[in-house]
Design a protein around this motif. Structure first.
Motif, short mmCIF file in Angstrom:
data_model
loop_
_atom_site.label_atom_id
_atom_site.label_comp_id
_atom_site.label_asym_id
_atom_site.label_seq_id
_atom_site.Cartn_x
_atom_site.Cartn_y
_atom_site.Cartn_z
N PHE A 156 -9.76 -8.81 -5.97
CA PHE A 156 -9.32 -7.49 -5.53
C PHE A 156 -8.76 -6.69 -6.68
O PHE A 156 -8.00 -7.21 -7.51
CB PHE A 156 -8.25 -7.66 -4.44
N VAL A 157 -9.09 -5.39 -6.71
CA VAL A 157 -8.55 -4.48 -7.71
C VAL A 157 -7.65 -3.43 -7.05
O VAL A 157 -6.49 -3.28 -7.42
CB VAL A 157 -9.67 -3.78 -8.51
N THR A 158 -8.22 -2.72 -6.07
CA THR A 158 -7.48 -1.64 -5.44
C THR A 158 -8.14 -1.26 -4.13
O THR A 158 -9.32 -1.54 -3.91
CB THR A 158 -7.39 -0.42 -6.38
N ALA A 159 -7.39 -0.62 -3.24
CA ALA A 159 -7.93 -0.17 -1.96
C ALA A 159 -7.22 1.10 -1.52
O ALA A 159 -6.10 1.38 -1.97
CB ALA A 159 -7.79 -1.26 -0.91
N ILE A 160 -7.88 1.82 -0.62
CA ILE A 160 -7.35 3.10 -0.16
C ILE A 160 -7.68 3.28 1.32
O ILE A 160 -8.74 2.89 1.79
CB ILE A 160 -7.95 4.26 -1.00
N THR A 161 -6.75 3.85 2.06
CA THR A 161 -6.97 4.09 3.48
C THR A 161 -7.97 5.21 3.69
O THR A 161 -8.32 5.94 2.76
CB THR A 161 -5.66 4.46 4.17
N TRP A 162 -8.42 5.37 4.93
CA TRP A 162 -9.45 6.37 5.23
C TRP A 162 -9.00 7.78 4.84
O TRP A 162 -9.81 8.60 4.42
CB TRP A 162 -9.80 6.33 6.71
N SER A 163 -7.71 8.05 4.96
CA SER A 163 -7.20 9.38 4.65
C SER A 163 -6.84 9.55 3.19
O SER A 163 -6.60 10.67 2.72
CB SER A 163 -5.96 9.66 5.49
N GLY A 164 -6.76 8.43 2.48
CA GLY A 164 -6.30 8.49 1.10
C GLY A 164 -4.80 8.48 0.96
O GLY A 164 -4.27 8.56 -0.14
N GLY A 165 -4.10 8.34 2.08
CA GLY A 165 -2.65 8.45 2.05
C GLY A 165 -1.93 7.22 1.54
O GLY A 165 -0.79 7.30 1.09
N TYR A 169 -3.34 0.55 -2.54
CA TYR A 169 -2.84 -0.77 -2.96
C TYR A 169 -3.51 -1.13 -4.28
O TYR A 169 -4.67 -0.79 -4.52
CB TYR A 169 -3.18 -1.83 -1.90
N TYR A 170 -2.76 -1.84 -5.10
CA TYR A 170 -3.28 -2.23 -6.41
C TYR A 170 -2.94 -3.68 -6.71
O TYR A 170 -1.85 -4.15 -6.36
CB TYR A 170 -2.70 -1.35 -7.52
N ALA A 171 -3.84 -4.34 -7.41
CA ALA A 171 -3.51 -5.65 -7.97
C ALA A 171 -2.48 -5.44 -9.08
O ALA A 171 -2.50 -4.40 -9.77
CB ALA A 171 -4.77 -6.30 -8.53
N ASP A 172 -1.62 -6.40 -9.26
CA ASP A 172 -0.58 -6.28 -10.28
C ASP A 172 -1.17 -6.06 -11.67
O ASP A 172 -0.59 -5.37 -12.50
CB ASP A 172 0.30 -7.53 -10.28
N ILE A 189 -7.05 4.80 -7.72
CA ILE A 189 -8.13 4.98 -6.76
C ILE A 189 -7.91 6.30 -6.03
O ILE A 189 -6.78 6.71 -5.76
CB ILE A 189 -8.19 3.81 -5.76
N SER A 190 -9.01 6.98 -5.74
CA SER A 190 -8.94 8.22 -4.96
C SER A 190 -10.24 8.37 -4.20
O SER A 190 -11.21 7.65 -4.45
CB SER A 190 -8.70 9.43 -5.87
N ARG A 191 -10.27 9.29 -3.28
CA ARG A 191 -11.50 9.51 -2.51
C ARG A 191 -11.63 10.99 -2.17
O ARG A 191 -10.64 11.71 -2.05
CB ARG A 191 -11.50 8.67 -1.24
N ASP A 192 -12.87 11.39 -1.99
CA ASP A 192 -13.20 12.75 -1.56
C ASP A 192 -14.10 12.60 -0.34
O ASP A 192 -15.31 12.33 -0.48
CB ASP A 192 -13.90 13.51 -2.67
N ASN A 193 -13.54 12.74 0.83
CA ASN A 193 -14.31 12.51 2.05
C ASN A 193 -15.39 13.57 2.25
O ASN A 193 -16.40 13.30 2.91
CB ASN A 193 -13.38 12.45 3.26
#
Length: 123
Positions: free
Chosen positions: A47-56, A59-62, A70-74
């Motif tokens: 695991f490296v990183t994850a983001i919720t559906w909203s981007g709000g 989470y990151y690996a240490d 991480i970011s997203r553009d829906n």
């Protein structure tokens, strides 16, 4: 079925930056939590990183905290991974993944995976 296509990998010197993109072929992209994982030669996918559906929430690996974002553009069905201050130990194939259930750091809880993009950091 969701197809994920990563891009942006390459060769970079230590201390440099790269931005990975992952484009999803689904009209319901905003309903998926998204994650990035990586796999170095001879090692398990981690695991490296994850983001919720909203981007709000993210989470990151240490090991990448403070260096990766991480970011997203829906609207564009795309998730990004900005990687700064890269180190040789960041060398790996990077995979994006989509989860239909919830944001998670657990590999088996992701339902769809991309083919991966190679990131190589030279010392």
């Amino acid at each position: 079925q969701v197809q994920l296509v990563e891009s942006g990998g390459g060769l970079v010197q230590a201390g440099g930056s790269l931005r990975l993109s992952c484009a999803a072929s689904t009209r319901t992209f905003s309903s998926y939590a998204m994650g990035w994982f990586r796999q170095a030669p001879g090692k398990e996918r981690e695991f490296v990183t994850a983001i919720t559906w909203s981007g709000g929430i993210t989470y990151y690996a240490d090991s990448v905290k403070g260096r990766f974002t991480i970011s997203r553009d829906n609207a564009k069905n795309t998730v990004y991974l900005q990687m700064n201050s890269l180190k040789p130990e960041d060398t790996a194939v990077y995979y994006c993944a989509a989860s239909t259930s919830k944001v998670t750091m657990t590999r088996r809880e992701y339902d769809y995976w991309g083919q991966g993009t190679q990131v190589t950091v030279s010392s």
